[in-house]
Design a protein around this motif. Sequence first.
Motif, PDB file in Angstrom:
ATOM      1  N   SER A 270       0.832  -1.207   0.000  1.00 22.50           N
ATOM      2  CA  SER A 270       0.000   0.000   0.000  1.00 22.50           C
ATOM      3  C   SER A 270       0.868   1.259   0.000  1.00 22.50           C
ATOM      4  O   SER A 270       0.509   2.278  -0.613  1.00 22.50           O
ATOM      5  N   LEU A 271       2.013   1.205   0.654  1.00 21.91           N
ATOM      6  CA  LEU A 271       2.924   2.356   0.645  1.00 21.91           C
ATOM      7  C   LEU A 271       3.440   2.641  -0.762  1.00 21.91           C
ATOM      8  O   LEU A 271       3.669   3.797  -1.129  1.00 21.91           O
ATOM      9  N   ALA A 272       3.621   1.586  -1.548  1.00 20.16           N
ATOM     10  CA  ALA A 272       4.126   1.753  -2.911  1.00 20.16           C
ATOM     11  C   ALA A 272       3.188   2.590  -3.760  1.00 20.16           C
ATOM     12  O   ALA A 272       3.635   3.329  -4.647  1.00 20.16           O
ATOM     13  N   VAL A 273       1.880   2.483  -3.530  1.00 14.60           N
ATOM     14  CA  VAL A 273       0.904   3.273  -4.290  1.00 14.60           C
ATOM     15  C   VAL A 273       0.466   4.501  -3.496  1.00 14.60           C
ATOM     16  O   VAL A 273      -0.594   5.067  -3.725  1.00 14.60           O
ATOM     17  N   LYS A 274       1.306   4.896  -2.525  1.00 15.71           N
ATOM     18  CA  LYS A 274       1.128   6.121  -1.736  1.00 15.71           C
ATOM     19  C   LYS A 274      -0.173   6.111  -0.944  1.00 15.71           C
ATOM     20  O   LYS A 274      -0.922   7.097  -0.925  1.00 15.71           O
TER      21      LYS A 274
END
Length: 465
Positions: A270-274
């Motif tokens: 989820s962090l990868a897609v901000k």
Amino acid sequence: MSTRRMLRKTSSLIEDAKLVTQRNHADNENQQPVSIQEFLICSTAQSDKLSLSFVAGCLENYEIKIKILEGKNGKIHPPKDDNCWEQVYVSCECSLSHLTSIEKTITEAYSLTMKRLSSLDNARSFHHEVQWFPKCAADLDLCQHLREKPDADRITDEHPGFQDPDYAERRRNITEIAMRYKHGDPIPSVEYTNDEKETWRKVYSTLRPLHATGACLQYLNAIDELETCGLYSADDIPQLNDVSEYLNDRTGFRLRPVAGLVSPRDFLASLAVKVFQCTQYVRHHLSPMHTPEPDCCHELIGHVPMLCDEEFAIFSQEIGMLSLGVCDEDIEKIASLYWFTVEFGLCKQDGKIKAYGAGILSAYGELEHALSGRPQLVEFDCDKASVQPYQDADYQPLYFVASTFKDALFKMRDYAAKTIKRPFDATFDASKTMIRTQTKRSAYDITRAVEQIRSQVTALEELII
């Protein structure tokens, strides 16, 4: 006032990653994963030159799926027939056990040699099946793998609300908001009770004076602005939708309601897609300075202000990018990096040690302990942090100290280049707010491209002559 630390959202992130690895190893103990394998079959002095039909016949006895079968000579132009290749390039889908059997047959039965192309570049070798991962925020609707079901029955005797059925029911009602949430919907507001507001007030009022001397400058600037614009105060609990819109305007990150601890792979992705997955419920009012589960005090006080800083937001997103499609063992290492930076990171500013980790900034006792001079402080090193033993039942005995967020980011990129193995490169397209992937080019792919360029140059030179 009790200085007992508050347990944090990721208190089980590393342990969860280890458990997933163990479970998957057990599930796959008798299974051989299939992946793309590339190799060259080469003729020798004892063998005739190769034909494609001969190589295809050698491989048909194995359970493999041939994707590319291509002849290669030491000259630019190919031969006129199929029977005089010096090397044959093979790209196929097979297990490592089949690849070993093929190599044995090729070398022993046919007096040929075989070169595994992955061995030419260990940094690009991979031996795991790539799992699906989200490529945009909407895909997070499929990433709801909770560590445990958010039911009242899950509250154990260690929880302050164990004998409080009203609290258990309240927590379950709030988590249902997250269970029903879909990407694109506004995050529903929660009408917090007086007990919940009082819990927030105690936590917020206790921590804010400590932040003035212990928090990094980026955190202080961000939380001051959050207070100035009216989103943050000791008197009321911020609503996730309001905070998410503010955060998106600052750094492009958004909040998404979550019902509890998601799997480490889903949380990091989820962090990868901000997107930062954030709880909405509040810890039990009888224990405001301690919680055995994730709650919005930790998320909103610890994480959100740091995500308002551009450099730190980039650092957090890139940790998520590292996790995409990697094996379970690498997820463990990345979870550990997250733990010792985003959760428990310290940094140097104006010659002093300051806190930037959410697990420190949202915990009264941990913040005092981290800056007390008692724990061991070491320079941030990804190789060490990725395998460093952690503490989730007491204060951390060791903290990693970064000189700057930019320096930590560069170190993490270097670590990823030499350590993280996957068959593709991933980049974030900010204009489309989505992950783009590109298959990594093998050594043979690069050789073919060079030969094509040389061929084109030769043809141009002949035209000039």
